[in-house]
Scaffold this motif. Structure first.
Motif, short mmCIF file in Angstrom:
data_model
loop_
_atom_site.label_atom_id
_atom_site.label_comp_id
_atom_site.label_asym_id
_atom_site.label_seq_id
_atom_site.Cartn_x
_atom_site.Cartn_y
_atom_site.Cartn_z
N TYR A 10 0.82 -1.21 0.00
CA TYR A 10 0.00 0.00 0.00
C TYR A 10 0.86 1.26 0.00
O TYR A 10 2.00 1.24 0.46
N TYR A 11 0.25 2.34 -0.47
CA TYR A 11 0.78 3.66 -0.15
C TYR A 11 -0.38 4.57 0.19
O TYR A 11 -1.50 4.38 -0.27
N VAL A 12 -0.07 5.55 1.04
CA VAL A 12 -1.06 6.52 1.47
C VAL A 12 -0.44 7.90 1.30
O VAL A 12 0.65 8.17 1.80
N LEU A 13 -1.14 8.75 0.56
CA LEU A 13 -0.73 10.13 0.37
C LEU A 13 -1.75 11.04 1.04
O LEU A 13 -2.96 10.80 0.95
N GLU A 14 -1.26 12.08 1.71
CA GLU A 14 -2.14 13.06 2.33
C GLU A 14 -2.17 14.30 1.46
O GLU A 14 -1.14 14.76 0.96
N TYR A 15 -3.36 14.86 1.26
CA TYR A 15 -3.56 16.10 0.54
C TYR A 15 -4.16 17.11 1.53
O TYR A 15 -5.38 17.22 1.63
N ARG A 19 -7.96 18.17 2.51
CA ARG A 19 -8.34 17.42 3.72
C ARG A 19 -8.70 15.98 3.39
O ARG A 19 -9.74 15.45 3.82
N GLY A 20 -7.82 15.35 2.62
CA GLY A 20 -8.10 13.99 2.20
C GLY A 20 -6.85 13.15 2.06
O GLY A 20 -5.73 13.65 2.18
N TYR A 21 -7.08 11.87 1.81
CA TYR A 21 -6.02 10.89 1.66
C TYR A 21 -6.28 10.04 0.43
O TYR A 21 -7.42 9.67 0.15
N GLU A 22 -5.21 9.71 -0.27
CA GLU A 22 -5.28 8.76 -1.37
C GLU A 22 -4.70 7.45 -0.85
O GLU A 22 -3.59 7.43 -0.33
N LEU A 23 -5.46 6.40 -0.96
CA LEU A 23 -5.03 5.07 -0.53
C LEU A 23 -4.98 4.18 -1.76
O LEU A 23 -5.97 4.10 -2.50
N VAL A 24 -3.85 3.52 -1.99
CA VAL A 24 -3.69 2.65 -3.15
C VAL A 24 -3.18 1.29 -2.71
O VAL A 24 -2.22 1.19 -1.95
N ASP A 25 -3.85 0.26 -3.21
CA ASP A 25 -3.40 -1.12 -3.06
C ASP A 25 -2.52 -1.41 -4.27
O ASP A 25 -3.00 -1.51 -5.40
N GLY A 31 -7.36 2.06 -6.13
CA GLY A 31 -7.22 3.07 -5.10
C GLY A 31 -8.49 3.85 -4.89
O GLY A 31 -9.51 3.60 -5.54
N ALA A 32 -8.40 4.81 -3.97
CA ALA A 32 -9.53 5.69 -3.66
C ALA A 32 -9.01 6.96 -3.04
O ALA A 32 -7.94 6.98 -2.42
N PHE A 33 -9.78 8.03 -3.21
CA PHE A 33 -9.51 9.28 -2.50
C PHE A 33 -10.54 9.38 -1.39
O PHE A 33 -11.75 9.32 -1.65
N LEU A 34 -10.06 9.48 -0.18
CA LEU A 34 -10.95 9.54 0.98
C LEU A 34 -10.91 10.94 1.57
O LEU A 34 -9.84 11.53 1.72
N HIS A 35 -12.08 11.46 1.89
CA HIS A 35 -12.15 12.75 2.55
C HIS A 35 -13.29 12.70 3.57
O HIS A 35 -14.03 11.74 3.65
N GLY A 36 -13.37 13.75 4.36
CA GLY A 36 -14.42 13.78 5.38
C GLY A 36 -14.22 12.73 6.45
O GLY A 36 -13.11 12.48 6.90
N GLU A 37 -15.31 12.11 6.83
CA GLU A 37 -15.31 11.11 7.91
C GLU A 37 -14.39 9.92 7.60
O GLU A 37 -13.70 9.43 8.48
N MET A 38 -14.40 9.47 6.36
CA MET A 38 -13.56 8.31 6.02
C MET A 38 -12.08 8.65 6.10
O MET A 38 -11.27 7.83 6.53
N ALA A 39 -11.70 9.85 5.71
CA ALA A 39 -10.30 10.28 5.82
C ALA A 39 -9.89 10.34 7.29
O ALA A 39 -8.80 9.90 7.66
N GLN A 40 -10.77 10.86 8.12
CA GLN A 40 -10.50 10.93 9.56
C GLN A 40 -10.35 9.53 10.15
O GLN A 40 -9.46 9.27 10.96
N ARG A 41 -11.23 8.63 9.74
CA ARG A 41 -11.16 7.25 10.23
C ARG A 41 -9.84 6.58 9.82
O ARG A 41 -9.19 5.93 10.63
#
Length: 77
Positions: A10-15, A19-25, A31-41
């Motif tokens: 995996y890699y995780v990038l913060e933007y 206010r989000g994160y990119e998570l890639v398998d 991958g996905a771009f997560l923001h809001g509640e999911m980014a916080q989680r």
């Protein structure tokens, strides 16, 4: 953009500006771009896991929980 985590799986990038994160398998090429509640989680779970056991195996185990969200194919141009 800040590299938060990088392993063989995996890699995780913060933007911060978004206010989000990119998570890639890396293995699945998804991958996905997560923001809001999911980014916080994601951030909270990664921090908790790192305090508990900072090994790549443990962090990867936490990131596996986000697999259902990784729906976007990774494309290189």
């Amino acid at each position: 953009m800040n590299l938060v985590y990088n392993s063989a799986n995996y890699y995780v990038l913060e933007y911060p500006a978004h206010r989000g994160y990119e998570l890639v398998d890396k293995q699945a090429g998804r991958g996905a771009f997560l923001h809001g509640e999911m980014a916080q989680r994601l951030r909270d779970w990664m921090q908790d896991a790192a305090r508990e056991d900072p090994s790549a195996e443990r962090i990867d185990e936490v990131l596996e929980n986000f697999q259902p969200l990784l729906t976007l194919p990774v494309v290189a141009h």
